[in-house]
Motif scaffolding. Structure first.
Motif, PDB file in Angstrom:
ATOM      1  N   ASP A 112       0.841  -1.205   0.000  1.00 58.11           N
ATOM      2  CA  ASP A 112       0.000   0.000   0.000  1.00 58.11           C
ATOM      3  C   ASP A 112       0.873   1.251   0.000  1.00 58.11           C
ATOM      4  OD1 ASP A 112      -2.390  -1.434   0.265  1.00 58.11           O
ATOM      5  OD2 ASP A 112      -2.527  -1.130   2.430  1.00 58.11           O
ATOM      6  N   ILE A 113       1.839   1.268   0.900  1.00 56.11           N
ATOM      7  CA  ILE A 113       2.609   2.483   1.184  1.00 56.11           C
ATOM      8  C   ILE A 113       3.535   2.878   0.045  1.00 56.11           C
ATOM      9  CG2 ILE A 113       4.414   3.428   2.696  1.00 56.11           C
ATOM     10  CD1 ILE A 113       2.995   1.855   4.998  1.00 56.11           C
ATOM     11  N   THR A 114       4.275   1.940  -0.508  1.00 53.94           N
ATOM     12  CA  THR A 114       5.269   2.329  -1.521  1.00 53.94           C
ATOM     13  C   THR A 114       4.653   2.970  -2.763  1.00 53.94           C
ATOM     14  OG1 THR A 114       5.440  -0.001  -2.212  1.00 53.94           O
ATOM     15  CG2 THR A 114       7.141   0.844  -0.730  1.00 53.94           C
ATOM     16  N   ASP A 118      10.593  10.831  -1.881  1.00 51.37           N
ATOM     17  CA  ASP A 118      11.791  10.010  -2.070  1.00 51.37           C
ATOM     18  C   ASP A 118      12.228   9.412  -0.738  1.00 51.37           C
ATOM     19  OD1 ASP A 118      12.114  10.449  -4.823  1.00 51.37           O
ATOM     20  OD2 ASP A 118      13.117  12.366  -4.456  1.00 51.37           O
ATOM     21  N   ILE A 119      12.462   8.118  -0.764  1.00 48.34           N
ATOM     22  CA  ILE A 119      13.042   7.425   0.380  1.00 48.34           C
ATOM     23  C   ILE A 119      14.185   6.576  -0.154  1.00 48.34           C
ATOM     24  CG2 ILE A 119      10.976   7.424   1.826  1.00 48.34           C
ATOM     25  CD1 ILE A 119      10.459   4.523   0.907  1.00 48.34           C
ATOM     26  N   TYR A 127       7.251   1.022  11.411  1.00 48.76           N
ATOM     27  CA  TYR A 127       7.647   1.401  10.060  1.00 48.76           C
ATOM     28  C   TYR A 127       8.924   2.229  10.165  1.00 48.76           C
ATOM     29  CZ  TYR A 127       2.837   0.215   8.791  1.00 48.76           C
ATOM     30  OH  TYR A 127       1.636  -0.425   8.611  1.00 48.76           O
ATOM     31  N   HIS A 128       9.954   1.833   9.433  1.00 50.26           N
ATOM     32  CA  HIS A 128      11.231   2.544   9.438  1.00 50.26           C
ATOM     33  C   HIS A 128      11.492   3.093   8.042  1.00 50.26           C
ATOM     34  CE1 HIS A 128      12.681   1.232  13.429  1.00 50.26           C
ATOM     35  NE2 HIS A 128      11.894   0.181  13.195  1.00 50.26           N
ATOM     36  N   PHE A 129      11.659   4.400   7.966  1.00 46.99           N
ATOM     37  CA  PHE A 129      11.931   5.079   6.696  1.00 46.99           C
ATOM     38  C   PHE A 129      13.311   5.715   6.765  1.00 46.99           C
ATOM     39  CE2 PHE A 129       7.378   4.946   7.253  1.00 46.99           C
ATOM     40  CZ  PHE A 129       6.944   4.495   6.017  1.00 46.99           C
ATOM     41  N   TYR A 130      14.075   5.541   5.690  1.00 50.53           N
ATOM     42  CA  TYR A 130      15.439   6.039   5.620  1.00 50.53           C
ATOM     43  C   TYR A 130      15.574   6.963   4.422  1.00 50.53           C
ATOM     44  CZ  TYR A 130      16.227   2.067   8.718  1.00 50.53           C
ATOM     45  OH  TYR A 130      16.149   1.173   9.760  1.00 50.53           O
ATOM     46  N   GLY A 131      16.291   8.077   4.613  1.00 47.10           N
ATOM     47  CA  GLY A 131      16.531   8.987   3.504  1.00 47.10           C
ATOM     48  C   GLY A 131      17.216  10.249   3.964  1.00 47.10           C
ATOM     49  N   SER A 132      17.562  11.105   3.015  1.00 51.20           N
ATOM     50  CA  SER A 132      18.300  12.323   3.344  1.00 51.20           C
ATOM     51  C   SER A 132      17.380  13.505   3.633  1.00 51.20           C
ATOM     52  CB  SER A 132      19.269  12.670   2.217  1.00 51.20           C
ATOM     53  OG  SER A 132      18.568  12.798   1.005  1.00 51.20           O
ATOM     54  N   ASN A 140       3.668   9.921   6.866  1.00 49.58           N
ATOM     55  CA  ASN A 140       2.652   9.584   7.872  1.00 49.58           C
ATOM     56  C   ASN A 140       1.274   9.437   7.240  1.00 49.58           C
ATOM     57  OD1 ASN A 140       4.173   9.325  10.236  1.00 49.58           O
ATOM     58  ND2 ASN A 140       4.174  11.534  10.584  1.00 49.58           N
ATOM     59  N   ARG A 141       0.978  10.265   6.254  1.00 47.71           N
ATOM     60  CA  ARG A 141      -0.310  10.173   5.553  1.00 47.71           C
ATOM     61  C   ARG A 141      -0.439   8.821   4.848  1.00 47.71           C
ATOM     62  NH1 ARG A 141      -5.446  10.720   5.085  1.00 47.71           N
ATOM     63  NH2 ARG A 141      -6.221  11.266   3.041  1.00 47.71           N
ATOM     64  N   ALA A 142       0.632   8.386   4.173  1.00 48.22           N
ATOM     65  CA  ALA A 142       0.611   7.094   3.483  1.00 48.22           C
ATOM     66  C   ALA A 142       0.453   5.945   4.480  1.00 48.22           C
ATOM     67  CB  ALA A 142       1.886   6.912   2.653  1.00 48.22           C
ATOM     68  N   VAL A 143       1.156   6.019   5.601  1.00 42.85           N
ATOM     69  CA  VAL A 143       1.035   4.985   6.635  1.00 42.85           C
ATOM     70  C   VAL A 143      -0.393   4.961   7.177  1.00 42.85           C
ATOM     71  CG1 VAL A 143       1.762   4.301   8.961  1.00 42.85           C
ATOM     72  CG2 VAL A 143       3.478   4.974   7.257  1.00 42.85           C
TER      73      VAL A 143
END
Length: 140
Positions: free
Chosen positions: A57-59, A68-69, A95-100, A108-111
């Motif tokens: 769902d999220i991606t 961008d993640i 949920y763990h999100f990584y990025g610059s 948070n909206r997508a989650v």
């Protein structure tokens, strides 16, 4: 819509199960429970289904939102009851999100959309467990 899977006994406590996708998987118990550890554990497979349901769902939502993640993982812990039949009565979904430069509000909206609206496996879990959800942002 109906989904159908066929699960065949492969001796001892090992089974092979198909999927509407055409891919098969093995289900088995650990050696401490009479198996050989040659497949997924049934209850843990439910946790994987929960993570997969929410992840798919999220991606796409993040892609549509042009977020961008660099990486993304879902860590789920299921806490079993003490009595038989043992089932997950508490489930934590991290949920763990990584990025610059993570856009936390859009993520948070997508989650939230996955958790509250789209993920049917999440809704199934809510029928028998206290599901606790948290997002973690790892800015690099």
């Amino acid at each position: 819509m109906t989904h159908k899977v066929t699960t065949e006994w492969k001796k001892n406590v090992k089974f092979e199960s198909d999927n509407p996708s055409g891919h098969n998987l093995f289900i088995d118990l650990g050696e401490d429970n009479g198996g050989k550890g040659e497949g997924y554990r049934p209850k843990a497979l439910m946790l994987s289904a929960l993570a997969g349901c929410s992840g798919v769902d999220i991606t796409p939502m993040l892609e549509k939102m042009k977020v961008d993640i660099d990486d993304f993982k879902i860590v789920i812990e299921g806490h079993l009851t003490e009595e038989h039949p043992k089932y997950y009565h508490i489930v934590t979904v991290d949920y763990h999100f990584y990025g610059s430069d993570l856009n936390e509000s859009k993520i948070n909206r997508a989650v939230d959309l996955s958790v509250d609206k789209y993920c049917g496996v999440m809704e199934m879990f809510r029928r028998f467990a206290d599901v606790q959800v948290k997002s973690h942002f790892h800015n690099s």
